[in-house]
Design a protein around this motif. Structure first.
Motif, mmCIF file in Angstrom:
data_model
loop_
_atom_site.group_PDB
_atom_site.id
_atom_site.type_symbol
_atom_site.label_atom_id
_atom_site.label_comp_id
_atom_site.label_asym_id
_atom_site.label_seq_id
_atom_site.Cartn_x
_atom_site.Cartn_y
_atom_site.Cartn_z
ATOM 1 N N ILE A 183 0.817 -1.224 0.000
ATOM 2 C CA ILE A 183 0.000 0.000 0.000
ATOM 3 C C ILE A 183 0.850 1.273 0.000
ATOM 4 C CG2 ILE A 183 -1.976 -1.109 1.118
ATOM 5 C CD1 ILE A 183 -1.104 0.237 3.755
ATOM 6 N N ALA A 184 2.160 1.106 0.000
ATOM 7 C CA ALA A 184 3.037 2.278 0.174
ATOM 8 C C ALA A 184 2.969 3.233 -1.017
ATOM 9 C CB ALA A 184 4.467 1.826 0.416
ATOM 10 N N GLU A 185 2.926 2.666 -2.199
ATOM 11 C CA GLU A 185 2.963 3.532 -3.378
ATOM 12 C C GLU A 185 1.698 4.385 -3.478
ATOM 13 O OE1 GLU A 185 3.955 3.000 -8.073
ATOM 14 O OE2 GLU A 185 4.815 1.624 -6.611
ATOM 15 N N ALA A 186 0.536 3.772 -3.243
ATOM 16 C CA ALA A 186 -0.720 4.516 -3.329
ATOM 17 C C ALA A 186 -0.870 5.472 -2.149
ATOM 18 C CB ALA A 186 -1.896 3.545 -3.370
ATOM 19 N N GLY A 187 -0.300 5.077 -1.004
ATOM 20 C CA GLY A 187 -0.359 5.929 0.182
ATOM 21 C C GLY A 187 -1.184 5.323 1.293
ATOM 22 N N TYR A 188 -1.003 5.866 2.463
ATOM 23 C CA TYR A 188 -1.653 5.311 3.655
ATOM 24 C C TYR A 188 -1.691 6.364 4.740
ATOM 25 C CZ TYR A 188 3.321 4.548 4.733
ATOM 26 O OH TYR A 188 4.672 4.716 4.912
ATOM 27 N N ARG A 189 -2.288 6.011 5.861
ATOM 28 C CA ARG A 189 -2.402 6.955 6.982
ATOM 29 C C ARG A 189 -1.893 6.289 8.248
ATOM 30 N NH1 ARG A 189 -8.065 9.780 7.339
ATOM 31 N NH2 ARG A 189 -7.158 10.843 5.542
ATOM 32 N N LEU A 190 -1.140 7.058 9.027
ATOM 33 C CA LEU A 190 -0.672 6.599 10.331
ATOM 34 C C LEU A 190 -1.346 7.453 11.396
ATOM 35 C CD1 LEU A 190 3.132 6.200 9.568
ATOM 36 C CD2 LEU A 190 1.381 4.434 9.625
ATOM 37 N N VAL A 191 -1.942 6.793 12.395
ATOM 38 C CA VAL A 191 -2.732 7.529 13.388
ATOM 39 C C VAL A 191 -2.383 7.074 14.802
ATOM 40 C CG1 VAL A 191 -5.077 7.985 14.263
ATOM 41 C CG2 VAL A 191 -4.681 7.775 11.796
ATOM 42 N N PHE A 192 -2.108 8.044 15.642
ATOM 43 C CA PHE A 192 -2.094 7.816 17.091
ATOM 44 C C PHE A 192 -3.301 8.549 17.661
ATOM 45 C CE2 PHE A 192 2.544 7.356 16.426
ATOM 46 C CZ PHE A 192 2.826 6.269 17.241
ATOM 47 N N ASN A 193 -4.272 7.853 18.169
ATOM 48 C CA ASN A 193 -5.340 8.509 18.922
ATOM 49 C C ASN A 193 -4.812 8.735 20.337
ATOM 50 O OD1 ASN A 193 -7.188 8.436 16.780
ATOM 51 N ND2 ASN A 193 -7.773 6.338 17.270
ATOM 52 N N VAL A 194 -5.022 9.935 20.845
ATOM 53 C CA VAL A 194 -4.456 10.275 22.154
ATOM 54 C C VAL A 194 -5.561 10.691 23.129
ATOM 55 C CG1 VAL A 194 -2.844 11.764 23.405
ATOM 56 C CG2 VAL A 194 -2.278 10.970 21.093
ATOM 57 N N ARG A 195 -5.721 9.859 24.133
ATOM 58 C CA ARG A 195 -6.685 10.079 25.229
ATOM 59 C C ARG A 195 -8.107 10.331 24.687
ATOM 60 N NH1 ARG A 195 -2.565 13.120 29.553
ATOM 61 N NH2 ARG A 195 -1.522 11.188 30.132
ATOM 62 N N ARG A 196 -8.980 10.820 25.537
ATOM 63 C CA ARG A 196 -10.416 10.819 25.218
ATOM 64 C C ARG A 196 -10.764 11.700 24.020
ATOM 65 N NH1 ARG A 196 -9.606 7.304 28.580
ATOM 66 N NH2 ARG A 196 -9.179 6.403 26.566
ATOM 67 N N HIS A 197 -10.292 12.929 24.010
ATOM 68 C CA HIS A 197 -10.644 13.805 22.883
ATOM 69 C C HIS A 197 -10.042 13.322 21.581
ATOM 70 C CE1 HIS A 197 -12.089 17.722 25.059
ATOM 71 N NE2 HIS A 197 -12.717 16.628 25.479
ATOM 72 N N GLY A 198 -8.987 12.535 21.668
ATOM 73 C CA GLY A 198 -8.372 11.979 20.462
ATOM 74 C C GLY A 198 -9.036 10.692 20.013
ATOM 75 N N GLY A 199 -10.039 10.243 20.779
ATOM 76 C CA GLY A 199 -10.761 9.030 20.389
ATOM 77 C C GLY A 199 -10.079 7.738 20.801
ATOM 78 N N GLN A 200 -9.132 7.834 21.745
ATOM 79 C CA GLN A 200 -8.427 6.620 22.176
ATOM 80 C C GLN A 200 -9.333 5.762 23.060
ATOM 81 O OE1 GLN A 200 -4.704 7.348 24.182
ATOM 82 N NE2 GLN A 200 -4.197 5.166 24.279
ATOM 83 N N GLU A 201 -9.391 4.477 22.727
ATOM 84 C CA GLU A 201 -10.216 3.548 23.514
ATOM 85 C C GLU A 201 -9.381 2.551 24.290
ATOM 86 O OE1 GLU A 201 -12.969 1.834 20.753
ATOM 87 O OE2 GLU A 201 -14.073 3.724 20.533
ATOM 88 N N VAL A 202 -8.238 2.183 23.747
ATOM 89 C CA VAL A 202 -7.382 1.210 24.434
ATOM 90 C C VAL A 202 -6.154 1.947 24.969
ATOM 91 C CG1 VAL A 202 -6.020 -0.891 24.218
ATOM 92 C CG2 VAL A 202 -8.187 -0.682 22.970
ATOM 93 N N ASP A 203 -5.982 1.897 26.285
ATOM 94 C CA ASP A 203 -4.911 2.662 26.929
ATOM 95 C C ASP A 203 -3.612 1.866 26.997
ATOM 96 O OD1 ASP A 203 -6.473 4.929 27.228
ATOM 97 O OD2 ASP A 203 -7.256 4.299 29.173
ATOM 98 N N HIS A 204 -3.106 1.509 25.837
ATOM 99 C CA HIS A 204 -1.811 0.848 25.653
ATOM 100 C C HIS A 204 -1.302 1.425 24.336
ATOM 101 C CE1 HIS A 204 0.613 -3.183 25.583
ATOM 102 N NE2 HIS A 204 1.036 -2.448 24.570
ATOM 103 N N LEU A 205 -0.174 2.107 24.376
ATOM 104 C CA LEU A 205 0.338 2.811 23.190
ATOM 105 C C LEU A 205 0.185 1.965 21.926
ATOM 106 C CD1 LEU A 205 1.916 5.341 22.171
ATOM 107 C CD2 LEU A 205 4.008 3.997 22.503
ATOM 108 N N HIS A 206 -0.394 2.555 20.884
ATOM 109 C CA HIS A 206 -0.542 1.831 19.626
ATOM 110 C C HIS A 206 -0.626 2.813 18.464
ATOM 111 C CE1 HIS A 206 -4.637 2.529 21.177
ATOM 112 N NE2 HIS A 206 -5.013 2.643 19.921
#
Ligand code: 5GP
Ligand code: ZN
Length: 116
Positions: free
Chosen positions: A80-103
């Motif tokens: 998928i690298a050539e077409a492109g992709y997205r990398l996301v860190f959701n951070v805490r509640r306002h960031g939409g984080q649901e699992v509290d283990h860095l990912h």
């Protein structure tokens, strides 16, 4: 350190089933159970190092670099690298984080819409 109450720690320790896409001494990558794109991979430290980016210290910088580098290589491996992709860190509640283990989310395989 693993945390019995943490779903990602339980996946990392084999207590819950998961299809490994990548594993080394520190990191693990596996498909998200509710994929938001044809490719949706989670990259996590095996240990419960920190809950999120917001909880990181300077000493965790190397780990962050490893996660990002691994995402780049996995994107290439997934084709998928050539077409492109997205990398996301959701951070805490306002960031939409649901699992509290860095990912880190790696999303691709289709053209993604604008950020929320
Ligand atoms: P967050 O919203 O915290 O950034 O992302 C957590 C992600 O973990 C969500 O996209 C969710 O679908 C995924 N997830 C939650 N529980 C499990 C599970 O048991 N297995 C897998 N593979 N993914 C999970
Ligand atoms: Zn954990």
């Amino acid at each position: 350190m693993r945390n019995q109450d943490c779903i990602f720690c339980r996946l990392a320790s084999g207590q819950l089933p998961m299809t490994k896409i990548y594993e080394d001494d520190e990191l693990l990558a596996f498909p998200d159970i509710h994929p938001k794109a044809p490719t949706h991979i989670l990259i996590i430290p095996k240990d419960h190092v920190v809950t999120s980016i917001a909880a990181m210290s300077e000493a965790n910088q190397r780990l962050l670099g490893q996660m990002l580098w691994r995402a780049k290589l996995l994107a290439e491996g997934q084709g998928i690298a050539e077409a492109g992709y997205r990398l996301v860190f959701n951070v805490r509640r306002h960031g939409g984080q649901e699992v509290d283990h860095l990912h880190l989310h790696l999303l691709g395989g289709r053209r993604l819409g604008p950020m929320a």
